[in-house]
Design a protein around this motif. Sequence first.
Motif, mmCIF file in Angstrom:
data_model
loop_
_atom_site.group_PDB
_atom_site.id
_atom_site.type_symbol
_atom_site.label_atom_id
_atom_site.label_comp_id
_atom_site.label_asym_id
_atom_site.label_seq_id
_atom_site.Cartn_x
_atom_site.Cartn_y
_atom_site.Cartn_z
ATOM 1 N N GLY A 227 0.766 -1.241 0.000
ATOM 2 C CA GLY A 227 0.000 0.000 0.000
ATOM 3 C C GLY A 227 0.794 1.286 0.000
ATOM 4 N N GLU A 228 2.102 1.250 0.327
ATOM 5 C CA GLU A 228 2.859 2.511 0.353
ATOM 6 C C GLU A 228 2.889 3.127 -1.039
ATOM 7 O OE1 GLU A 228 7.175 4.437 1.649
ATOM 8 O OE2 GLU A 228 6.928 2.254 1.644
ATOM 9 N N GLU A 229 2.673 4.446 -1.078
ATOM 10 C CA GLU A 229 2.661 5.154 -2.350
ATOM 11 C C GLU A 229 3.793 6.179 -2.371
ATOM 12 O OE1 GLU A 229 -0.633 7.337 -5.246
ATOM 13 O OE2 GLU A 229 -1.254 6.092 -3.551
ATOM 14 N N LEU A 230 4.622 6.098 -3.388
ATOM 15 C CA LEU A 230 5.766 6.994 -3.525
ATOM 16 C C LEU A 230 5.458 8.031 -4.595
ATOM 17 C CD1 LEU A 230 8.521 4.210 -3.730
ATOM 18 C CD2 LEU A 230 7.743 5.396 -1.654
ATOM 19 N N GLU A 231 5.453 9.297 -4.217
ATOM 20 C CA GLU A 231 5.249 10.345 -5.213
ATOM 21 C C GLU A 231 6.404 10.334 -6.208
ATOM 22 O OE1 GLU A 231 4.240 14.323 -3.984
ATOM 23 O OE2 GLU A 231 3.516 13.561 -2.048
ATOM 24 N N ALA A 232 6.076 10.596 -7.472
ATOM 25 C CA ALA A 232 7.123 10.552 -8.507
ATOM 26 C C ALA A 232 6.795 11.500 -9.647
ATOM 27 C CB ALA A 232 7.268 9.125 -9.046
ATOM 28 N N ASP A 233 7.780 12.344 -9.987
ATOM 29 C CA ASP A 233 7.698 13.126 -11.228
ATOM 30 C C ASP A 233 8.265 12.325 -12.389
ATOM 31 O OD1 ASP A 233 6.888 15.391 -9.663
ATOM 32 O OD2 ASP A 233 8.999 15.751 -9.202
ATOM 33 N N LEU A 234 9.146 11.374 -12.047
ATOM 34 C CA LEU A 234 9.830 10.592 -13.080
ATOM 35 C C LEU A 234 10.220 9.240 -12.489
ATOM 36 C CD1 LEU A 234 12.375 11.917 -15.636
ATOM 37 C CD2 LEU A 234 13.016 9.914 -14.286
ATOM 38 N N VAL A 235 10.097 8.202 -13.296
ATOM 39 C CA VAL A 235 10.446 6.839 -12.870
ATOM 40 C C VAL A 235 11.474 6.275 -13.835
ATOM 41 C CG1 VAL A 235 9.603 4.464 -12.632
ATOM 42 C CG2 VAL A 235 8.243 6.362 -11.736
ATOM 43 N N ILE A 236 12.506 5.656 -13.286
ATOM 44 C CA ILE A 236 13.511 4.967 -14.099
ATOM 45 C C ILE A 236 13.414 3.472 -13.818
ATOM 46 C CG2 ILE A 236 15.977 4.630 -14.506
ATOM 47 C CD1 ILE A 236 16.378 7.589 -13.771
ATOM 48 N N LEU A 237 13.159 2.702 -14.869
ATOM 49 C CA LEU A 237 13.099 1.243 -14.765
ATOM 50 C C LEU A 237 14.507 0.691 -15.013
ATOM 51 C CD1 LEU A 237 9.883 0.479 -16.846
ATOM 52 C CD2 LEU A 237 10.094 0.404 -14.360
ATOM 53 N N SER A 238 15.088 0.137 -13.965
ATOM 54 C CA SER A 238 16.420 -0.473 -14.077
ATOM 55 C C SER A 238 16.284 -1.936 -13.694
ATOM 56 C CB SER A 238 17.407 0.254 -13.168
ATOM 57 O OG SER A 238 18.674 -0.338 -13.237
ATOM 58 N N THR A 239 15.530 -2.657 -14.518
ATOM 59 C CA THR A 239 15.113 -4.024 -14.177
ATOM 60 C C THR A 239 15.773 -5.071 -15.061
ATOM 61 O OG1 THR A 239 13.128 -3.550 -15.505
ATOM 62 C CG2 THR A 239 12.901 -3.378 -13.126
ATOM 63 N N GLY A 240 16.955 -4.749 -15.560
ATOM 64 C CA GLY A 240 17.715 -5.732 -16.313
ATOM 65 C C GLY A 240 17.576 -5.585 -17.820
ATOM 66 N N TYR A 241 18.243 -6.507 -18.534
ATOM 67 C CA TYR A 241 18.296 -6.466 -19.998
ATOM 68 C C TYR A 241 18.069 -7.859 -20.577
ATOM 69 C CZ TYR A 241 20.216 -1.803 -19.397
ATOM 70 O OH TYR A 241 20.376 -0.484 -19.048
ATOM 71 N N LEU A 242 17.594 -7.898 -21.803
ATOM 72 C CA LEU A 242 17.376 -9.145 -22.535
ATOM 73 C C LEU A 242 18.240 -9.165 -23.791
ATOM 74 C CD1 LEU A 242 13.471 -9.274 -22.354
ATOM 75 C CD2 LEU A 242 15.060 -10.768 -21.110
ATOM 76 N N PRO A 243 18.746 -10.332 -24.184
ATOM 77 C CA PRO A 243 19.531 -10.400 -25.427
ATOM 78 C C PRO A 243 18.711 -9.907 -26.616
ATOM 79 C CG PRO A 243 19.645 -12.469 -24.200
ATOM 80 C CD PRO A 243 18.576 -11.652 -23.555
ATOM 81 N N ASN A 244 19.326 -9.092 -27.465
ATOM 82 C CA ASN A 244 18.661 -8.588 -28.667
ATOM 83 C C ASN A 244 18.951 -9.560 -29.813
ATOM 84 O OD1 ASN A 244 17.510 -7.039 -30.685
ATOM 85 N ND2 ASN A 244 19.174 -5.557 -30.779
#
Length: 450
Positions: A227-244
């Motif tokens: 339930g915790e809510e974090l205010e955000a003007d901007l979000v960066i997803l740094s959740t890994g990479y997949l082979p292209n």
Amino acid sequence: MTQKNVDILVIGGSAAGIVAATTAKAFHPEKEVLIVRREQQAVVPCGIPYIYGTLECIDQNIIPAGHITDAGVELMIDEVESIDREAKTATTVSGGVISWDKLVIATGSLPKVPDWLPGTDLGNVFTIPKDAGYLEELRHALEKSKKVVIIGGGFIGVEIADELSKKGFDITLVELLPHVLQMAFDEELSVRAEEILGSAGVKLRLGCRVERIEGAGPVSSVRLAGGEELEADLVILSTGYLPNTSLAAEAGIRLNELGAIRVDEYMRTENKDVFAVGDCAEKFTFFTRIVKGLMLASTACSEARIAGMNLYKLSRLRTFGGTMSIFSTAIGGTTFAAAGVTEQVAIERGFDIVSASAQGIDKHPKTLPGVHGQWVKLIVNRESGLVLGGSVIGGASAGELINVIGVIIENKMTIHEVLTLQFGTHPLLTGPPTGYPLLKAAENVAKKLR
């Protein structure tokens, strides 16, 4: 339709592609080598976080094209859209057809966007691709933002958090695991890194799962499970990479269970004239040959050199023996580095281990300006004394010290051989010869083994 004939075609012009092409030219100078890449400018992958702090602009984080052209390699800005393995041709978006004798696929990786997470398509939600134009868009968006939420506590997430903290942003870093950098480091290093981030004002939410990203158009908040809510003007997803690897897959080149291009120890695919290197290529662990998804520029460049040397004649002396993780980062002016396996991974793999550490300094005497503490830990196989892993916390010199430990591990040296190594020392550059932290850690392991 334009037609071009080359001896060696490299698809992709970031670190792996550049090294594969320049090595190929160095070892086969009579051959014509061509790199085709989509981007006009290739960014330094590991330098991306520093675009948003230490560096003043993205132009300071570009791999110079001179590395390519000065080596006698041709660079073409275009995009290969299909490969015909039988005809040995590649067709580009601009309509060109390139005939090749040897092909190196170095198409890299793409940011992983969690498909289970609602809200990733909202405005001001960014990933971190190796794309200069996109990264510049992120820079402009940050200039209009104050509250930033970073999702993912791996290297990219932690380094960006550290850099943005220098600029006065209100930063919250959310990580699903109990610690940041937990996939790379033992707990001692992760905890110390967390302390430094916290002291810089970064708010950490560890062991927390993101439930959704919310907003009407642009992002406004990030909701955590519970339930915790974090205010955000901007979000960066740094959740890994997949082979292209879509280009390779469409050409009928076999992929492994992780979606990477299958290769042998010479970096060849099942077609002896087609090689793959870097993030798009298959990885095996150094110790147990387990398939893994680790992506490092240093590993990519090692693979690329091996491919470039073996294009026309295989050498048993030039093979890739598996990915040995060597990580380093700097957080708040302190270096954190590790090589080989962590204690947890060693135990999970079935090794019976002994570990010990030592604390020292990176210059001597300690009254010199700029002296930094240096902590070294070694992990050793109890039965054989072989060094399996090591960690360092220290100043800037720790980045090279972990490479020394990497050489020790890769060359299958025992702790007894380490104890008799000769190291050069100098007051301004290293720890003291009487208390060199690496050797003191080795002594402490040897005591435990006895």
